[in-house]
Structure formats: structure tokens, C-alpha cells
Design an enzyme around this catalytic site. Sequence first.
Site, PDB file in Angstrom:
ATOM      1  N   THR A  39       0.823  -1.172  -0.122  1.00  0.00           N
ATOM      2  CA  THR A  39       0.355   0.204  -0.369  1.00  0.00           C
ATOM      3  C   THR A  39       1.156   1.721  -0.110  1.00  0.00           C
ATOM      4  O   THR A  39       2.235   0.834  -0.240  1.00  0.00           O
ATOM      5  CB  THR A  39      -0.717   0.212   0.952  1.00  0.00           C
ATOM      6  OG1 THR A  39      -0.210   0.283   2.741  1.00  0.00           O
ATOM      7  CG2 THR A  39      -1.959  -1.088   1.606  1.00  0.00           C
ATOM      8  N   THR A 138      -1.674  -2.477  19.671  1.00  0.00           N
ATOM      9  CA  THR A 138      -1.149  -1.081  19.428  1.00  0.00           C
ATOM     10  C   THR A 138      -1.508  -0.717  21.158  1.00  0.00           C
ATOM     11  O   THR A 138      -3.104  -1.131  21.299  1.00  0.00           O
ATOM     12  CB  THR A 138      -2.034  -0.062  18.691  1.00  0.00           C
ATOM     13  OG1 THR A 138      -1.920   1.157  19.481  1.00  0.00           O
ATOM     14  CG2 THR A 138      -2.924  -0.239  19.087  1.00  0.00           C
ATOM     15  N   ASP A 139      -1.276   0.335  21.555  1.00  0.00           N
ATOM     16  CA  ASP A 139      -2.020   0.663  23.297  1.00  0.00           C
ATOM     17  C   ASP A 139      -2.451   1.334  22.712  1.00  0.00           C
ATOM     18  O   ASP A 139      -4.413   1.139  23.634  1.00  0.00           O
ATOM     19  CB  ASP A 139      -0.822   1.235  24.892  1.00  0.00           C
ATOM     20  CG  ASP A 139      -0.534   2.522  23.675  1.00  0.00           C
ATOM     21  OD1 ASP A 139      -1.017   2.185  22.210  1.00  0.00           O
ATOM     22  OD2 ASP A 139       0.040   3.142  24.422  1.00  0.00           O
ATOM     23  N   GLU A 140      -3.564   1.276  22.042  1.00  0.00           N
ATOM     24  CA  GLU A 140      -4.432   2.485  21.937  1.00  0.00           C
ATOM     25  C   GLU A 140      -5.977   2.095  22.005  1.00  0.00           C
ATOM     26  O   GLU A 140      -6.499   2.318  21.461  1.00  0.00           O
ATOM     27  CB  GLU A 140      -4.366   3.302  20.448  1.00  0.00           C
ATOM     28  CG  GLU A 140      -3.026   4.587  20.471  1.00  0.00           C
ATOM     29  CD  GLU A 140      -3.203   4.853  18.784  1.00  0.00           C
ATOM     30  OE1 GLU A 140      -4.570   4.865  18.134  1.00  0.00           O
ATOM     31  OE2 GLU A 140      -1.923   5.496  17.763  1.00  0.00           O
ATOM     32  N   TYR A 163      -9.092   3.537  14.101  1.00  0.00           N
ATOM     33  CA  TYR A 163      -7.925   2.877  13.613  1.00  0.00           C
ATOM     34  C   TYR A 163      -7.612   1.764  15.047  1.00  0.00           C
ATOM     35  O   TYR A 163      -7.892   0.319  15.107  1.00  0.00           O
ATOM     36  CB  TYR A 163      -6.976   3.417  14.275  1.00  0.00           C
ATOM     37  CG  TYR A 163      -5.451   3.298  13.753  1.00  0.00           C
ATOM     38  CD1 TYR A 163      -5.101   1.301  13.303  1.00  0.00           C
ATOM     39  CD2 TYR A 163      -5.034   2.890  15.732  1.00  0.00           C
ATOM     40  CE1 TYR A 163      -3.961   1.128  13.870  1.00  0.00           C
ATOM     41  CE2 TYR A 163      -3.789   2.494  15.900  1.00  0.00           C
ATOM     42  CZ  TYR A 163      -3.090   1.754  14.971  1.00  0.00           C
ATOM     43  OH  TYR A 163      -2.269   0.827  15.038  1.00  0.00           O
ATOM     44  N   LYS A 167      -8.503  -2.235  15.433  1.00  0.00           N
ATOM     45  CA  LYS A 167      -7.214  -2.570  16.167  1.00  0.00           C
ATOM     46  C   LYS A 167      -8.001  -3.614  16.976  1.00  0.00           C
ATOM     47  O   LYS A 167      -7.200  -4.717  17.357  1.00  0.00           O
ATOM     48  CB  LYS A 167      -6.101  -2.522  16.483  1.00  0.00           C
ATOM     49  CG  LYS A 167      -5.239  -1.295  15.883  1.00  0.00           C
ATOM     50  CD  LYS A 167      -4.342  -2.412  14.942  1.00  0.00           C
ATOM     51  CE  LYS A 167      -3.435  -2.810  15.624  1.00  0.00           C
ATOM     52  NZ  LYS A 167      -2.989  -4.099  14.535  1.00  0.00           N
ATOM     53  N   ASN A 193       6.167   3.617  18.149  1.00  0.00           N
ATOM     54  CA  ASN A 193       6.988   3.927  18.027  1.00  0.00           C
ATOM     55  C   ASN A 193       7.674   4.655  17.264  1.00  0.00           C
ATOM     56  O   ASN A 193       7.013   5.778  16.809  1.00  0.00           O
ATOM     57  CB  ASN A 193       6.831   2.871  17.200  1.00  0.00           C
ATOM     58  CG  ASN A 193       7.230   1.224  18.151  1.00  0.00           C
ATOM     59  OD1 ASN A 193       7.528   0.387  17.198  1.00  0.00           O
ATOM     60  ND2 ASN A 193       5.908   0.190  19.089  1.00  0.00           N
ATOM     61  N   HIS A 296      -9.545  13.360  19.738  1.00  0.00           N
ATOM     62  CA  HIS A 296      -7.399  13.248  20.229  1.00  0.00           C
ATOM     63  C   HIS A 296      -7.540  12.640  21.627  1.00  0.00           C
ATOM     64  O   HIS A 296      -7.794  13.430  22.297  1.00  0.00           O
ATOM     65  CB  HIS A 296      -7.358  14.442  19.976  1.00  0.00           C
ATOM     66  CG  HIS A 296      -5.806  14.186  18.888  1.00  0.00           C
ATOM     67  ND1 HIS A 296      -4.633  15.272  19.328  1.00  0.00           N
ATOM     68  CD2 HIS A 296      -4.683  12.889  19.969  1.00  0.00           C
ATOM     69  CE1 HIS A 296      -3.638  14.897  19.215  1.00  0.00           C
ATOM     70  NE2 HIS A 296      -3.078  13.809  19.694  1.00  0.00           N
TER      71      HIS A 296
HETATM   72  P1  NAD Z   1       3.024   0.522   8.910  1.00  0.00           P
HETATM   73  O1  NAD Z   1       1.670   1.837   8.042  1.00  0.00           O
HETATM   74  O2  NAD Z   1       4.176   1.518   8.065  1.00  0.00           O
HETATM   75  O3  NAD Z   1       2.918  -0.415   8.025  1.00  0.00           O
HETATM   76  C1  NAD Z   1       2.179  -1.361   7.125  1.00  0.00           C
HETATM   77  C2  NAD Z   1       2.658  -2.414   5.984  1.00  0.00           C
HETATM   78  O4  NAD Z   1       1.346  -3.615   6.514  1.00  0.00           O
HETATM   79  C3  NAD Z   1       2.411  -1.938   5.454  1.00  0.00           C
HETATM   80  O5  NAD Z   1       3.890  -2.184   4.332  1.00  0.00           O
HETATM   81  C4  NAD Z   1       1.389  -2.136   4.010  1.00  0.00           C
HETATM   82  O6  NAD Z   1       1.431  -2.297   2.751  1.00  0.00           O
HETATM   83  C5  NAD Z   1       0.980  -3.594   4.721  1.00  0.00           C
HETATM   84  N1  NAD Z   1      -0.307  -3.775   4.591  1.00  0.00           N
HETATM   85  C6  NAD Z   1      -1.296  -3.206   4.690  1.00  0.00           C
HETATM   86  N2  NAD Z   1      -2.783  -3.411   4.593  1.00  0.00           N
HETATM   87  C7  NAD Z   1      -2.536  -4.403   4.408  1.00  0.00           C
HETATM   88  C8  NAD Z   1      -3.289  -5.679   3.757  1.00  0.00           C
HETATM   89  N3  NAD Z   1      -4.401  -5.966   3.120  1.00  0.00           N
HETATM   90  N4  NAD Z   1      -2.387  -6.722   2.635  1.00  0.00           N
HETATM   91  C9  NAD Z   1      -1.073  -6.465   3.358  1.00  0.00           C
HETATM   92  N5  NAD Z   1      -0.130  -5.504   4.103  1.00  0.00           N
HETATM   93  C10 NAD Z   1      -0.964  -4.586   3.839  1.00  0.00           C
HETATM   94  O7  NAD Z   1       2.536   0.357  10.246  1.00  0.00           O
HETATM   95  P2  NAD Z   1       3.884   0.493  11.363  1.00  0.00           P
HETATM   96  O8  NAD Z   1       3.862   1.003  11.935  1.00  0.00           O
HETATM   97  O9  NAD Z   1       4.868  -0.859  11.517  1.00  0.00           O
HETATM   98  O10 NAD Z   1       3.103  -0.899  12.546  1.00  0.00           O
HETATM   99  C11 NAD Z   1       3.332  -2.158  12.368  1.00  0.00           C
HETATM  100  C12 NAD Z   1       1.749  -3.060  13.089  1.00  0.00           C
HETATM  101  O11 NAD Z   1       2.585  -1.992  14.163  1.00  0.00           O
HETATM  102  C13 NAD Z   1       0.362  -2.061  13.143  1.00  0.00           C
HETATM  103  O12 NAD Z   1      -0.311  -3.310  13.550  1.00  0.00           O
HETATM  104  C14 NAD Z   1       0.501  -1.279  14.148  1.00  0.00           C
HETATM  105  O13 NAD Z   1      -1.063  -1.347  14.285  1.00  0.00           O
HETATM  106  C15 NAD Z   1       0.863  -2.183  15.250  1.00  0.00           C
HETATM  107  N6  NAD Z   1       1.480  -0.909  15.786  1.00  0.00           N
HETATM  108  C16 NAD Z   1       2.353   0.359  15.428  1.00  0.00           C
HETATM  109  C17 NAD Z   1       2.513   0.925  16.276  1.00  0.00           C
HETATM  110  C18 NAD Z   1       3.362   2.618  15.529  1.00  0.00           C
HETATM  111  O14 NAD Z   1       4.161   4.004  16.699  1.00  0.00           O
HETATM  112  N7  NAD Z   1       3.491   2.654  14.104  1.00  0.00           N
HETATM  113  C19 NAD Z   1       2.436   0.717  17.806  1.00  0.00           C
HETATM  114  C20 NAD Z   1       2.115  -0.535  18.179  1.00  0.00           C
HETATM  115  C21 NAD Z   1       1.550  -0.974  17.091  1.00  0.00           C
END
Ligand code: NAD
Length: 336
Positions: A39, A138-140, A163, A167, A193, A296
Site C-alpha cells: 500500500t 497497539t496500546d490505543e 483505527y 485493532k 514507536n 484526540h
Molecule cells: P505501517 O503503516 O508502516 O506498515 C503497514 C504495512 O502493512 C505496509 O507495508 C502495508 O503495505 C502493509 N499492508 C497494509 N494493508 C495490507 C493488506 N491488506 N495486506 C497486506 N499488507 C498490507 O505500519 P507500522 O507502523 O509498521 O505498524 C505495524 C503494526 O504495528 C500495525 O499492526 C500497527 O497497528 C502496530 N503498531 C504500530 C505502532 C506504531 O507506533 N507505529 C505502535 C503499536 C502497534
Amino acid sequence: MKKKTLLITGGMGFIGSNFIDYIYDKYQSYSIVNLDALTYAADTSNLNLKDDRYTFVKGDIRNKMFLESVFEKYKVTDVIHFAAESHVDNSIANPIIFAETNVMGTLNLIETARNFWQEKPFKYKEKYKDSRFHHISTDEVFGTLEENGFFTEESNYLPNSPYSSSKASSDLIIRSYKHTYGLNTVTTNCSNNYGEKQHDEKLIPTIIRNALNNKEIPIYGNGRNVRDWLYVKDHCKAIDLVFHNGKSGDVYLIGGNNEKTNIEVANTVCSILDRLMPKQTSHRSLIHYVEDRHGHDFRYAIDNSKIRDKLSFMPEETFETGILRTVEWYIEKYKG
Ligand code: NAD
């Protein structure tokens, strides 16, 4: 070390790509299949692995038949599931795809794993008896905190955005697969993160990019919203610990013990830029308050004690050291 074939979803995104780099180096007997739909949030330059232990497969977790073919072709032994729509602002503008990917995509994936690994509920095929499904969340999902208190594994689910509600729904699906089918699952709920390879749309890359381009740095509301920041490589270490040593069916919260307001984050980044890329006026003069995000959440903060006490996890990076590495990395990225 046992051989495994890990299916890692979302491995071209921010955390997934950092995790693949980490796990690929650490476990030489593991093969990795990185499944990602590519994506807008993906960046194929996030990973440059060329080896017969690593395979990239372009595909969508919303397509169950495709998932079945991947499990069959690669004989997937374990899943670590990162793929998601991950940006709260986008979920406010377009919530539907968040349910499709985060809820239905997760259901497709765990249902495919169950059918592939088990003969029937609570009975694994011999070859897959150690197979595990690790869900990244996520903690959200716990909603928002006031000035005091922390989220724990016992906190109620009170998600506030499309969102976080998507989750939260996916977490509940994982829970039900443990209880109904005896699937070997673990779930980790992590705080915000930061670090290398995060998408441009997120807060810290936006602060750095705009500062470098002499553009206003937008900060929501009064800038006092609090997040607990964890360096992405520390998150990867925590996932490694839970994936290998976490108790089946358990949930682990992961945090950085680094609570910062958004304005503190912006000021810290600007101070680093003032030192590394000095100009006549401080980069702080670009900070500009904008209309607050709808709904928010005020504060997120994690009580880390379960993962600390049970699995000996401690973040290695402080915010000061991690943010410096991050800013240096983005200066290089945006320079080109
Ligand atoms: P990101 O948006 O950077 O990456 C998401 C990836 O998933 C992308 O490469 C995208 O192409 C892929 N993707 C999206 N829809 C898809 C689909 N339908 N099929 C296959 N691939 C698909 O996200 P991130 O920040 O790396 O987060 C990764 C995970 O960690 C998520 O589940 C998020 O909820 C969780 N998370 C993120 C954070 C943060 O601070 N970024 C904190 C806690 C948890």
C-alpha cells in the site's frame, strides 16, 4: 536452533521491516516470507535482503484464497502479523478500509493458519505442533488516560478512533481463536514507536522534514497530548522475546517508560536540528498549533511490569539516544 518458516505480514512497513532485519540476522535457521500488499505505507527500499532464506510475496490479507496458497506453497510454520492500516488520521477520513484490513484481514489470516496447522480444534498436525500466531497490536485499544495511571494487561478495551477500534476487534478475534480452537497465540500491545523507516505521514518524520524544508511544523491542539515513545528496535527485541518465550494465549504490553508531550517531542527534535543543522533562527520558530484531531486521546502510558518480570524485557535505548539516531537517519534521507 529449530528450523522455522515465518510468515511476516506487513514487512515492507515501518516496524515490520525493522523486525525482518533484526530476526533475519539473529536466527540463521529461519526462513522468512514477507507478505505485503505494498500500500502507500510500504517502501520496498526498507529491505534489501537477497538470500534463499528471504522471500517477498506481494499480496493482500483481505484475499483468503491467496493466503491459503501462500501457506501451502511455503509450508508456513509461524505467523507474525504486522500488516494493518496504521494511521489514525486516515481512519478518521476513511474508516471502511480499516475494518476491511485490520479486522477481516486478521480473521482471514488466523483462519487460514488454523486450517493449515490443525487437524481439528485443540489438535495440531504433528508437523505444526509448535506453530504460533503472534498478533502485533497497539496500546490505543485501551482508549485514553488522564494525567495519572497506566494501561495494564487487565485494562478495559475502550478504543476511541476507527483505527483503535479496528485493532481492538482484531485482538478479540485472536483471543477467541485461543479459547475456541486452542490455537497457540500471543498478542503484544505496544506504545508509540519511533525510529528509522517510519512513513513520512507520521509525527516525528513530519517534524524533521518540515523543519529541514523551512515549513511550518503542525502540532495538534495545545501540544499537551502525551504518548509513551519506544525506539523501534526495542519493540523488535520485545516481539522476539514474546514470540519465543511468551505464554500461549497471553497478552503482553510493551512500553518505553518515555512519556512525552507532542510539544516536548517537537522541541527535542528542533534542538537536535539546531545543533546538527544550525541556521539563524531556531527550528522551534516553525512550530505551529493546528486544529486538534477529532476525538484526540489525551494520554497513553504503559505499565511494563509483566513483560519486564516474566520475560526480562527492558528497553535499551533512552528517548535521548534513540531520537538522536532517528534525526540523523532522516537528515540523510531527506537530504537526497
Ligand atoms: P505501517 O503503516 O508502516 O506498515 C503497514 C504495512 O502493512 C505496509 O507495508 C502495508 O503495505 C502493509 N499492508 C497494509 N494493508 C495490507 C493488506 N491488506 N495486506 C497486506 N499488507 C498490507 O505500519 P507500522 O507502523 O509498521 O505498524 C505495524 C503494526 O504495528 C500495525 O499492526 C500497527 O497497528 C502496530 N503498531 C504500530 C505502532 C506504531 O507506533 N507505529 C505502535 C503499536 C502497534
